[in-house]
Motif scaffolding. Structure first.
Motif, mmCIF file in Angstrom:
data_model
loop_
_atom_site.group_PDB
_atom_site.id
_atom_site.type_symbol
_atom_site.label_atom_id
_atom_site.label_comp_id
_atom_site.label_asym_id
_atom_site.label_seq_id
_atom_site.Cartn_x
_atom_site.Cartn_y
_atom_site.Cartn_z
ATOM 1 N N THR A 88 0.840 -1.203 0.000
ATOM 2 C CA THR A 88 0.000 0.000 0.000
ATOM 3 C C THR A 88 0.870 1.246 0.000
ATOM 4 O OG1 THR A 88 -1.856 -1.086 1.121
ATOM 5 C CG2 THR A 88 -1.713 1.303 1.324
ATOM 6 N N ALA A 89 1.926 1.235 0.813
ATOM 7 C CA ALA A 89 2.818 2.397 0.903
ATOM 8 C C ALA A 89 3.490 2.680 -0.437
ATOM 9 C CB ALA A 89 3.866 2.163 1.987
ATOM 10 N N GLU A 90 3.777 1.642 -1.229
ATOM 11 C CA GLU A 90 4.400 1.856 -2.547
ATOM 12 C C GLU A 90 3.394 2.328 -3.587
ATOM 13 O OE1 GLU A 90 7.569 0.092 -4.172
ATOM 14 O OE2 GLU A 90 8.265 -1.028 -2.426
ATOM 15 N N LEU A 91 2.149 1.886 -3.446
ATOM 16 C CA LEU A 91 1.117 2.318 -4.383
ATOM 17 C C LEU A 91 0.640 3.741 -4.081
ATOM 18 C CD1 LEU A 91 -1.028 -0.945 -4.508
ATOM 19 C CD2 LEU A 91 0.356 -0.024 -6.374
ATOM 20 N N LEU A 92 0.777 4.142 -2.836
ATOM 21 C CA LEU A 92 0.226 5.414 -2.373
ATOM 22 C C LEU A 92 0.691 6.625 -3.191
ATOM 23 C CD1 LEU A 92 -1.729 6.290 -0.177
ATOM 24 C CD2 LEU A 92 0.208 6.528 1.386
ATOM 25 N N PRO A 93 1.992 6.852 -3.380
ATOM 26 C CA PRO A 93 2.393 8.023 -4.159
ATOM 27 C C PRO A 93 1.957 7.958 -5.611
ATOM 28 C CG PRO A 93 4.298 6.642 -3.655
ATOM 29 C CD PRO A 93 3.156 6.114 -2.845
ATOM 30 N N ILE A 94 1.860 6.754 -6.175
ATOM 31 C CA ILE A 94 1.399 6.605 -7.556
ATOM 32 C C ILE A 94 -0.046 7.101 -7.670
ATOM 33 C CG2 ILE A 94 0.921 4.957 -9.408
ATOM 34 C CD1 ILE A 94 3.109 3.156 -8.173
ATOM 35 N N VAL A 280 2.349 -1.887 -12.285
ATOM 36 C CA VAL A 280 2.849 -3.206 -12.664
ATOM 37 C C VAL A 280 4.191 -3.490 -11.997
ATOM 38 C CG1 VAL A 280 3.795 -4.524 -14.601
ATOM 39 C CG2 VAL A 280 1.552 -3.435 -14.814
ATOM 40 N N ARG A 281 5.055 -2.472 -11.907
ATOM 41 C CA ARG A 281 6.351 -2.671 -11.234
ATOM 42 C C ARG A 281 6.169 -2.996 -9.752
ATOM 43 N NH1 ARG A 281 8.208 1.432 -14.880
ATOM 44 N NH2 ARG A 281 7.851 3.121 -13.388
ATOM 45 N N VAL A 282 5.165 -2.393 -9.119
ATOM 46 C CA VAL A 282 4.895 -2.716 -7.717
ATOM 47 C C VAL A 282 4.413 -4.161 -7.600
ATOM 48 C CG1 VAL A 282 3.511 -2.143 -5.681
ATOM 49 C CG2 VAL A 282 4.387 -0.306 -7.137
ATOM 50 N N TYR A 283 3.519 -4.566 -8.500
ATOM 51 C CA TYR A 283 3.050 -5.959 -8.492
ATOM 52 C C TYR A 283 4.220 -6.923 -8.676
ATOM 53 C CZ TYR A 283 -2.043 -5.548 -8.252
ATOM 54 O OH TYR A 283 -3.333 -5.359 -7.817
ATOM 55 N N ASP A 284 5.116 -6.589 -9.594
ATOM 56 C CA ASP A 284 6.275 -7.450 -9.832
ATOM 57 C C ASP A 284 7.140 -7.598 -8.575
ATOM 58 O OD1 ASP A 284 5.872 -8.315 -12.380
ATOM 59 O OD2 ASP A 284 7.076 -6.762 -13.342
ATOM 60 N N LYS A 285 7.154 -6.585 -7.758
ATOM 61 C CA LYS A 285 8.000 -6.584 -6.562
ATOM 62 C C LYS A 285 7.419 -7.423 -5.431
ATOM 63 C CE LYS A 285 10.255 -3.360 -3.342
ATOM 64 N NZ LYS A 285 10.502 -1.919 -3.035
ATOM 65 N N TYR A 286 6.092 -7.607 -5.443
ATOM 66 C CA TYR A 286 5.446 -8.226 -4.275
ATOM 67 C C TYR A 286 4.834 -9.592 -4.589
ATOM 68 C CZ TYR A 286 6.307 -4.128 -1.464
ATOM 69 O OH TYR A 286 6.932 -3.129 -0.754
ATOM 70 N N HIS A 287 5.540 -10.412 -5.351
ATOM 71 C CA HIS A 287 5.059 -11.763 -5.625
ATOM 72 C C HIS A 287 4.848 -12.552 -4.337
ATOM 73 C CE1 HIS A 287 6.765 -11.926 -10.016
ATOM 74 N NE2 HIS A 287 5.944 -10.922 -9.801
ATOM 75 N N ALA A 288 5.581 -12.222 -3.295
ATOM 76 C CA ALA A 288 5.511 -12.985 -2.040
ATOM 77 C C ALA A 288 4.129 -12.918 -1.405
ATOM 78 C CB ALA A 288 6.564 -12.478 -1.052
ATOM 79 N N ILE A 289 3.347 -11.868 -1.707
ATOM 80 C CA ILE A 289 2.004 -11.811 -1.126
ATOM 81 C C ILE A 289 0.931 -12.158 -2.160
ATOM 82 C CG2 ILE A 289 2.622 -10.234 0.740
ATOM 83 C CD1 ILE A 289 1.419 -7.934 -0.854
#
Length: 457
Positions: A88-94, A280-289
């Motif tokens: 959420t914190a990474e998506l927030l500024p976007i 999409v870059r954020v999604y790529d980063k968080y495969h673990a969840i």
């Protein structure tokens, strides 16, 4: 512990609830009100409390109706931490930078049209305000309990709504308050199922689809395939209003899963959103969840975010060039309620064409263009012009990011002892239906929250 309701109480946007606990004042969400012109004007009104007195903000997820007034809150005096799950914190500024850009563009456009002598129109906030607010963001992993103030503990649990979406559990004054956030459907692609919560003294529970049952996902996906086939035969385009986070990624997932069955290679797939590449870059980063199935798909031959015929537009020029495509294109563009963003221009271009298809895959709030279209409007007003609706309009409810009535009741059953409920984030017809079912099945007290209501826990 005390809760005061200020937003998404009798409506589905503007989520904001004030909790007083352990001598602190904590805000749950700080969302933008969306929909009609009147609803959007309410964003400019003073907060019903002094922002400088707020000690912390806790965010359920990054959708703009839950976070969109944060820059305004900090501009008006809030100095405390903004706590959010990592994704959420990474998506927030976007999300917020996009919102600020739209606010600035709308103000600029209105000022060009204002009459001589009329006062200058100011945006709700700008990109500088977003940058300042982001310095106050602090991150928290799922299922990690922390003390945010002496005697006040916080834990985020996966709500299964969008990447990083959270159910908020707040403990203090010997009580447990749970804020559901937006609860997702079980078996949603990419996301894990909503996590149950064992205990609460009071539950603030969303009720968006409290009176509805979604189509099952298998039926929904089959319906999508039929729509694409019909659109191809009609020689038109498919327009899909969708928020940049959540449904857009799920649609790409289904395209990859049904690549051969739907003959997806023949289409030009356009994700027309300035936010899309960043998301999409954020999604790529968080495969673990991601859920296990999605983690496997990401390693497959057709990665949903790297389809060979996928165009992710970034510039205005690229977006305008999409309008030149008269057939053979699936255009996914923001926003999901067609109340703004690039989808507006595509609808203006294509609604009058009978070979066009418009597919709604999420909730449409009262007052939005999307709601008017799904309600069967024959004419709509876009950019001060009357537009005839000749396109075929489809509502594909099974792809909703929200749990339906059955899903909400199932999630509630996860409590070991049924807690008292205040229903938020829903129109009254939906809340009344869900309240009746909860009271009947679990024998609990259920109330509908309205702005200004105060409840002691």
């Amino acid at each position: 512990m005390q809760v005061e309701f200020h937003g998404a109480a009798g409506e589905v946007t503007g989520s904001m609830h004030l909790v007083e606990v352990g001598g602190k004042r904590i805000l749950l969400d700080c969302g933008l009100m969306q929909g009609s012109r009147e609803a959007e004007q309410r964003n400019f009104e003073p907060f019903p409390f002094d922002p400088a007195t707020i000690d912390a903000v806790l965010l359920s997820h990054a959708h703009i109706d839950h976070v969109g007034r944060l820059p305004l809150l900090t501009d008006r005096g809030f100095k405390g931490p903004i706590l959010a799950q990592e994704a959420t914190a990474e998506l927030l500024p976007i999300m917020l930078m996009d919102s600020a850009s739209l606010q600035e563009s709308d103000a600029e456009r209105s000022n060009r049209k204002r009459k001589p002598g009329a006062p200058e129109i100011k945006p709700l906030y700008g990109r500088e305000s977003v940058a300042r607010a982001m310095t106050q963001v602090r991150t928290l992993k799922y299922d990690l309990r922390i003390s945010i103030f002496p005697g006040v503990d916080l834990q985020f649990r996966d709500a299964g709504h969008i990447l990083g979406s959270s159910t908020v559990e707040l403990q203090g004054d010997g009580k447990i308050l749970v804020f559901s956030g937006d609860i997702g459907q079980k078996n949603t692609p990419i996301l894990r199922d909503p996590e149950p919560v064992p205990a609460a003294d009071l539950l603030l529970m969303e009720s968006t689809y409290g009176n509805r049952l979604h189509k099952d996902r298998e039926t929904t996906v089959a319906e999508l395939g039929r729509i694409f086939e019909a659109a191809w035969k009609n020689g038109g385009n498919v327009l899909i209003p969708a928020f940049a986070v959540g449904r857009s990624q799920e649609l790409l997932y289904w395209f990859a899963q049904h690549w051969d069955a739907w003959n997806m290679s023949r289409w030009k797939i356009v994700l027309d959103s300035p936010m899309a590449a960043k998301v999409v870059r954020v999604y790529d980063k968080y495969h673990a969840i991601f859920d296990e199935a999605a983690q496997k798909v990401m390693q497959g031959t057709q990665n949903p975010f790297r389809l060979p015929n996928l165009l992710i537009t970034q510039s205005v020029e690229e977006s305008k060039s999409v309008n030149a495509l008269s057939s053979g294109a699936i255009i996914i563009a923001g926003n999901g309620m067609a109340s703004g963003g690039r989808i507006i221009h595509h609808l203006k271009q294509h609604l009058e064409r009978p070979q066009s298809h418009v597919v709604f895959v999420g909730y449409q709030a009262n007052g939005t263009l999307g709601r008017r279209l799904v309600d069967g409007a024959q004419w709509v007003r876009i950019d001060r012009a009357n537009v005839r609706v000749n396109a075929r309009v489809h509502t594909v409810g099974g792809l909703s990011a929200h749990a339906d009535q059955a899903g909400l009741l199932d999630w509630y059953s996860g409590f070991k002892v049924s807690p008292r409920v205040m229903l938020v984030h829903g129109e009254d017809i939906a809340r009344e239906a869900l309240a009746g079912e909860l009271a009947l099945r679990y024998g609990v007290d259920v109330d509908l929250a309205y702005p200004g209501d105060v409840v002691a826990v």
